[in-house]
Design an enzyme around this catalytic site. Structure first.
Site, PDB file in Angstrom:
ATOM      1  N   GLY B  39     -13.164  21.113  23.754  1.00 14.78           N
ATOM      2  CA  GLY B  39     -13.954  20.265  24.647  1.00 14.78           C
ATOM      3  C   GLY B  39     -13.259  18.977  25.032  1.00 14.78           C
ATOM      4  CD  GLU B 197     -19.026  -4.293  31.599  1.00 11.13           C
ATOM      5  OE1 GLU B 197     -18.298  -3.307  31.381  1.00 11.13           O
ATOM      6  OE2 GLU B 197     -20.254  -4.205  31.810  1.00 11.13           O
ATOM      7  CB  ALA B 305     -16.096  13.014  18.708  1.00  5.17           C
ATOM      8  CG  HIS B 432      -4.862  -7.961  -4.170  1.00  2.95           C
ATOM      9  ND1 HIS B 432      -5.390  -8.751  -3.174  1.00  2.95           N
ATOM     10  CD2 HIS B 432      -3.711  -8.558  -4.547  1.00  2.95           C
ATOM     11  CE1 HIS B 432      -4.609  -9.805  -2.997  1.00  2.95           C
ATOM     12  NE2 HIS B 432      -3.582  -9.706  -3.809  1.00  2.95           N
TER      13      HIS B 432
END
Lengths: 450, 450
Positions: B39, B197, B305, B432
């Protein structure tokens, strides 16, 4: 005489975190450091090595990304500039810790601590009194008495961080985390690297299958396993191989990384109990002297920076907290920041077997993963393995070899600590595409039911 | 007539996961795909974009790592070779999915499905009968009817994946995830990129403070917010800015990424209920027709997804599972794989406020983190924010902007899904140095008690 709620001796990731946490609770805290604030981790350990490893990865990628369409001519690496970047990083972080101490009102004194009794410590001829003491004096590289180990080209993880030239050949004695990270770094920048390891595999905490793949992926490094070093000369490291044959390998530089020893000198007046590992502590980090706690490498329970920090929190919670926390060791992650990276948390299949636990395990190949394929290609190797309790489905361990391991592994800490089960993880949504999805794939490989 | 326990229509991350899971439970499954297996995600979405973004990051680093000691002359980027790498990745993953179908005994038919009734589907003139149907037909890019939107240099996220030359200028209409990822990619490889936008901020799911920093860190990209495109010409994109002024920006290529629409054509004979978002489903993914389920983009509930894959599991569990699972949307992570990366999971502070929830939040700067500093330096920006319920301490959301975000965020999925509290996370040991430690730092910033 100045009086404190807490005196902390040693300012590594154990000591400075203890001081910070106690300070943030409003306690009067003194932090004593004989050298540089931040201890080994900040100055000669975690931080400088990760700085350098990152520069080497960039060098490697700049040279070797033609299959991605990236071409560069005359790619060079300046170890001088890389060291300068590393020094700058260390300096910035050290300032950060100093700022943290200030903002938590922790007093810092630089000097060697002398212990007078369980409440009194002298530094630079001044005596300080503490209701509680935390010993966080760390550890030092162990140099075994091998003939030649005092030659000037034989160094530990401290001195190797200030080499000014790329060595032509480097022999690393000891294939633990420190050895493997330096092997990865120097092989990426062009040094001929050989690792000589006495055991029959590198990285003892790692699943055997993973360690084998790790060696295979570190293409530029020669590994000699089951080999015992007998002598170091000006030009060679001489060793006996697994079959008993005398062998030698050329070395312009030799790194001694066979282990570390707790810094337990100077505690004589305290009558503190010390065993082979280090200062003896219970799961609250308390020593045999009730007001004295010992955290980090000096107690030898888990020689990792983040273990020290966690022990700091446990110790301080028992002194001043609203909770009385206990140290748990089953969900502490480890990471190797080489190329490739690796990380793990909890039991390996082998450890589970030694403990007589019945487990269900599954290993998945990274090359089945979209992000891994997109970034590394189909010829690269990588693995994720999940170890679960056969009866309850509880996750006992997660092991990762491949990109992002060190950042994904916190998921495993959370899963093991939270006693999550396979069926819980199968319902968690991982972002796609991410390497982290392989954890879910491994859980479905253990149990595919819905 | 061939009979199946389940017929799945559409082979994206919804459809192929549904087929795999049902197949692994021993069910007889038919998977119908009209185009390419995998897909949009595998062929025109997640995978190809992450392939390309990774190549661009390598190019960027090869050019710009002199401060790390890495020098390269004449660094060039071949978009042809990068596209070939991307195509190879996609092909390999597609083969992987095909193999997965085979190994789970899923039958695959390539062709357009025609729905006859709720149990019968015809493909290539053959009729198949299914006890259950899953509709997983996905979505397609929406191209708004702006004058000029049919010009040949106006493309969607599908066509832009096969450009053969680096465009000199690219205007991206729409600053969602797709727009921002392509902006990041093309600006890294040398295109002059402008994002136009309509809303007053990019990435609507992101915390406002994070979105602002994201724009600032994407130095090569011009963002025009609150702007409405009126017309596209051969050479320009013409828009009205936030103050109502007519403006224009040059564009040799225009990407239309204003949203996607569910592929709901062809279901007429099924009399299935469809609303503005897509096919109407309940929290078991069941439609108004009891034996028909709809998962992934086609139901419009969460266009990601990994949401589709999770919906697949929920649907199959309700058909054939031992559990009857329900879809939960509160712990689904998202990630933006640009440079920098960003990811989030759960509520933002703004969303919590809109829902009337009382929260405690803390934001920590990445530059306080050892690994971030070691790799990115002190001038780079990055943030981690934790949102928790003020009363219970439950973690409601975690938001990350900076390196490794997309791989760390699974920790957040686990924490939100598992209803972990601030005090639980404070006891988890993070490795760490890792960027992931900042999550713990943010939790201590919310509540510093022990």
């Amino acid at each position: 005489m100045a009086q404190y709620d807490l005196i902390v001796v040693g300012s590594g990731p154990g000591g400075y975190v203890a001081a910070e946490r106690a300070g943030s609770l409003g306690k009067k805290v003194l932090l004593i450091e004989r050298d540089l604030i931040g201890g080994v981790c900040t100055n000669w350990g975690c931080i400088p090595t990760k700085s350098l490893l990152n520069t080497a990865k960039h060098y490697h990628h700049a040279k070797d990304s033609t299959s991605l369409g990236v071409h560069a001519q005359e790619v060079t690496y300046s170890i001088e500039e890389a060291m300068a970047w590393k020094d700058e990083t260390v300096k910035t972080l050290r300032s950060g810790i100093e700022f943290l101490m200030k903002s938590n009102k922790v007093e810092v004194v630089i000097g060697e601590a002398t212990f007078i009794d369980e409440h009194h410590v002298s530094v630079n001829d001044t005596v300080y009194e503490g209701a509680y003491l935390i010993l966080a004096t760390g550890s030092s590289p162990f140099v075994p008495p091998i003939p030649g180990s005092k030659l000037s080209h034989v160094v530990t993880s401290n001195e190797i961080l200030s080499v000014s030239e790329i060595p032509s050949s480097l022999v690393i004695i000891g294939g633990g985390v420190i050895g493997v990270e330096f092997a990865s770094y120097f092989s990426m920048i062009g040094t001929k690297v050989t690792v000589v390891e006495m055991m029959d595999e590198i990285l003892p905490m790692m699943d055997g299958e993973f360690a084998k793949l790790m060696r295979r992926e570190m293409k530029g490094v020669d590994f000699h396993l089951g080999c015992k070093v007998g002598e170091i000369t000006e030009k060679e490291v001489r060793y006996t191989d697994a079959k008993g044959n005398a062998k030698a390998v050329e070395a312009s530089l030799v790194l001694m990384s066979v282990g570390r020893r707790p810094n337990t000198a100077g505690f004589e007046n305290l009558k503190i109990e010390i065993d082979r590992k280090g200062i003896v502590v219970d799961d609250r980090m308390q020593t045999n002297i009730p007001n004295i706690y010992a955290i980090g490498d000096v107690n030898g329970r888990s020689l990792l920076a983040h273990s020290a920090s966690r022990m700091a929190e446990v110790a301080v919670s028992n002194m001043f907290g609203t909770t009385k926390q206990r140290m748990r060791y089953n969900a502490i992650p480890w990471a190797v920041y080489g190329y490739p990276e690796a990380a793990g948390c909890g039991l390996t299949e082998g450890e589970a077997a030694r403990q007589g636990k019945k487990v269900k395990c599954a290993t998945v190949q990274m090359r089945s993963n979209g992000r891994f394929l997109a970034e590394m290609g189909k010829r690269a190797g990588g693995l994720v393995k999940v170890v679960s309790d056969a009866q309850t489905g509880c996750i006992l361990g997660i092991h990762i070899l491949g990109p992002y391991s060190s950042e994904i592994i916190c998921f495993a800490s959370e899963a093991v600590e939270g006693e999550m089960r396979i069926k819980d993880v199968k319902e968690i949504v991982f972002p796609h595409p991410s390497v982290s999805e392989l954890i879910k794939d491994a859980c479905f490989a253990i149990d595919h039911t819905l």
